[in-house]
Design an enzyme around this catalytic site. Structure first.
Site, mmCIF file in Angstrom:
data_model
loop_
_atom_site.group_PDB
_atom_site.id
_atom_site.type_symbol
_atom_site.label_atom_id
_atom_site.label_comp_id
_atom_site.label_asym_id
_atom_site.label_seq_id
_atom_site.Cartn_x
_atom_site.Cartn_y
_atom_site.Cartn_z
ATOM 1 N N ASP A 1 0.828 -1.220 -0.096
ATOM 2 C CA ASP A 1 0.092 0.131 0.042
ATOM 3 C C ASP A 1 0.643 1.246 0.227
ATOM 4 O O ASP A 1 0.420 2.258 0.621
ATOM 5 C CB ASP A 1 -0.744 0.082 1.229
ATOM 6 C CG ASP A 1 -2.040 -0.905 0.817
ATOM 7 O OD1 ASP A 1 -2.113 -1.615 0.172
ATOM 8 O OD2 ASP A 1 -2.726 -1.106 2.049
ATOM 9 N N ASP B 1 -0.458 -4.663 -3.805
ATOM 10 C CA ASP B 1 -1.270 -3.478 -3.833
ATOM 11 C C ASP B 1 -0.752 -2.185 -4.024
ATOM 12 O O ASP B 1 -1.092 -0.993 -2.983
ATOM 13 C CB ASP B 1 -2.519 -3.614 -2.991
ATOM 14 C CG ASP B 1 -3.333 -4.646 -3.234
ATOM 15 O OD1 ASP B 1 -3.312 -5.290 -4.175
ATOM 16 O OD2 ASP B 1 -3.775 -5.349 -2.236
ATOM 17 N N ARG C 1 -4.909 -6.208 -9.731
ATOM 18 C CA ARG C 1 -6.020 -7.118 -9.260
ATOM 19 C C ARG C 1 -7.375 -6.150 -8.933
ATOM 20 O O ARG C 1 -7.071 -5.003 -8.609
ATOM 21 C CB ARG C 1 -5.675 -8.124 -7.999
ATOM 22 C CG ARG C 1 -5.437 -7.365 -6.973
ATOM 23 C CD ARG C 1 -5.197 -8.428 -5.735
ATOM 24 N NE ARG C 1 -4.625 -7.883 -4.527
ATOM 25 C CZ ARG C 1 -4.928 -8.562 -3.427
ATOM 26 N NH1 ARG C 1 -5.054 -9.753 -3.198
ATOM 27 N NH2 ARG C 1 -4.219 -7.941 -2.313
ATOM 28 N N TRP D 1 -9.752 -4.599 -6.796
ATOM 29 C CA TRP D 1 -10.236 -4.293 -5.430
ATOM 30 C C TRP D 1 -11.786 -4.198 -5.252
ATOM 31 O O TRP D 1 -12.242 -4.560 -4.391
ATOM 32 C CB TRP D 1 -9.442 -3.092 -4.982
ATOM 33 C CG TRP D 1 -9.639 -2.575 -3.290
ATOM 34 C CD1 TRP D 1 -10.049 -3.535 -2.340
ATOM 35 C CD2 TRP D 1 -9.679 -1.595 -2.981
ATOM 36 N NE1 TRP D 1 -10.142 -2.727 -1.320
ATOM 37 C CE2 TRP D 1 -9.992 -1.521 -1.653
ATOM 38 C CE3 TRP D 1 -9.156 -0.122 -3.547
ATOM 39 C CZ2 TRP D 1 -9.798 -0.454 -0.709
ATOM 40 C CZ3 TRP D 1 -9.129 0.851 -2.788
ATOM 41 C CH2 TRP D 1 -9.656 0.832 -1.063
#
EC number: 3.1.1.11
Length: 512
Positions: free
Chosen positions: A325, A346, A415, A417
């Site tokens: 993140d 991510d 991907r 979310w």
């Protein structure tokens, strides 16, 4: 319930139904027809009709319908979360029916209240843009952007409550979630009407070097050359004999020398948004030649380096470094040019309309044997939101800690979310660390999301850029030139890039 109470209940119910029926019958036919026509295109048709029945101005202007729906959302938002008293022993979130539910902690309540204020601010911007003379000053893209952001902040408030888990009662969580869903439905209907009613401005034939909203002073800041303060000369005639001597002596003049550092992480009990080393909320933010790091490390799990909710923000030649993140591109319009972004899982996430152009995307070594890397995790929750991520002319590669062992870990471009996640990678170099399938699913999200997401690639190159090896999901697309141009910052003529140095337009349909 007694007999008298029961009789009274039915009398009131019948009267209410008669009033609704009478109000419908008293509406001019033309108005009813327009109302039904516009609402039929929305996702929540019955709610749209119910709301517009309250509209008493008699206008047939579709934008007046939108304005009324946005105003309704603002009113319901104000009913949901009033100002919270700092003197209260426990924080309260007030429902639309004026009943109260205790939130798990003041921090969750404060976070949710802050997010709802941000949501209301963007709703008011959209409202102003839809009214009278303001319509000429703002575009369809502006209104879509602000409504999309309002919905994003509502979702973030809901997430903060859901993430509070067992510290709050199930009934409280369910109740507040339902109210947030109600607000999101109102915004969704508004977005649909904006998309179908408002027109895009005619494209200007004249190419501009920078976004139209960048001032003359900001242009000079971004594209200007700095005056030389030192001279490097091997013969000793300058200030230093070598470049390294000059760099070492500098007090900070670049992304590797002027660095903002933090180490908060979710493992320490901090909420994910609050782990950010740097948080930007003011519109028109510009950063150049600066570094932002979160050094919590791969064991720190979620640990944000930079969080941005600034509309029309620009980051030029910056370094954003972390692990999981790293960059929270939360909402609104964002542009990144020639930046270095480091991370693991991510590490570019959020629901902004964000374009990353000519950036270096560095994959780092994740923590754990079964760990993996994901670059993009977009949080688009509604198909009418003009949000998404686009990597354009970037280089996706491994950092020094991952390079020797890169084939021990799976790495992916992105991907989903959320249900309508949108991400594009085009004309970019893709290192062989990326899995052949290119994209990954989101844990237990199911097959439906693989149909509603939008992932696309265009003319990428490198050892793992082969489209024929990609996932076969319904939502994955090998896009053509026209679609790629739709997501580009710089529009091209006859397939040729018209960029000249640091020149770009901040206008795409993810709409930058």
């Amino acid at each position: 319930m007694g007999v008298i109470d029961m009789v009274l209940f039915w009398v009131l119910l019948v009267n209410a139904l008669l009033i609704v029926d009478a109000s419908s019958r008293n509406m001019p036919f033309a108005y009813q027809n327009e109302m039904q026509r516009h609402c039929s295109s929305t996702k929540y048709t019955s709610l749209c009709v119910q709301n517009l029945r309250e509209f008493r101005h008699g206008s047939l202007d579709g934008l007046d319908f939108v304005s009324f729906l946005v105003n309704k959302t603002i009113s319901d938002s104000n009913l949901l979360i009033p100002p919270l008293s700092s003197s209260m022993g426990s924080s309260k979130l007030v429902s639309l029916e004026d009943s109260t539910y205790t939130l798990p902690s003041p921090s969750v309540s404060d976070s949710c209240e802050r997010l709802m204020k941000m949501s209301t601010r963007r709703l008011r911007q959209a409202m102003e843009a839809l009214n009278g003379s303001s319509r000429k000053r703002h575009t369809k893209h502006d209104v879509q952007t602000w409504l999309s952001a309002a919905m994003t902040f509502q979702q973030a408030c809901k997430d903060s409550i859901l993430d509070s888990g067992g510290s709050s009662s199930a009934s409280a969580i369910s109740h507040i979630s339902q109210k947030m869903d109600h607000l999101s439905r109102l915004v969704s209907n508004s977005l649909t009407l904006v998309d179908t009613i408002m027109k895009n401005p005619k494209p200007k034939t004249k190419s501009t070097a920078l976004p139209r909203w960048v001032t003359a002073g900001e242009r000079r800041l971004l594209v200007g050359r700095a005056r030389a303060h030192v001279v490097v000369a091997k013969d000793g005639s300058g200030d230093y004999r070598t470049v390294m001597e000059a760099v070492t002596a500098a007090h900070g003049n670049g992304k590797d020398l002027t660095v903002i550092v933090g180490d908060d992480s979710a493992t320490g009990g901090t909420s994910v948004p609050d782990t950010a080393t740097m948080t930007v909320t003011g519109d028109g933010f510009i950063a150049r030649d600066i570094g932002i790091k979160n050094i919590a490390g791969p064991r720190g799990h979620q640990a944000i380096a930079l969080s941005i909710t600034s509309d029309q923000s620009v980051l030029y030649r910056c370094s954003i470094s972390g692990y999981q993140d790293t960059l929270y591109a939360a909402a609104l319009r964002q542009f990144y040019r020639e930046c270095d972004i480091y991370g693991t899982i991510d590490f570019i996430f959020g629901n902004a309309a964000a374009v990353f152009q000519s950036c270096n995307i560095f994959l780092r070594r994740p923590h754990g044997v079964k760990a993996y890397n994901v670059i993009l995790a977009n949080g688009r929750t509604d198909q009418r939101q003009n949000t998404g991520f686009a990597l354009h002319s970037c280089r996706i590669r491994t950092d020094s800690d991952l390079s020797p062992v890169k084939h021990k870990y799976s790495s992916y471009l992105g991907r989903p979310w959320r249900k309508y996640s949108r991400a594009i990678v085009m004309e970019s170099y893709i290192d062989d660390a990326i899995a052949e399938g290119g994209w990954a699913g989101w844990l237990d999200s199911g097959d439906e999301v693989l149909k509603t997401l939008y992932f696309g690639e265009f003319k990428n190159y490198g050892p793992k850029a082969r489209i024929s090896k990609r996932v076969t999901w319904e939502g994955f697309h090998s896009i053509g030139f026209e679609e790629a141009n739709y997501f580009s910052v710089v529009k091209r003529r006859n397939g040729e890039d018209v960029t000249n140095g640091f020149k770009y337009k901040f206008k795409i349909k993810i709409q930058i």
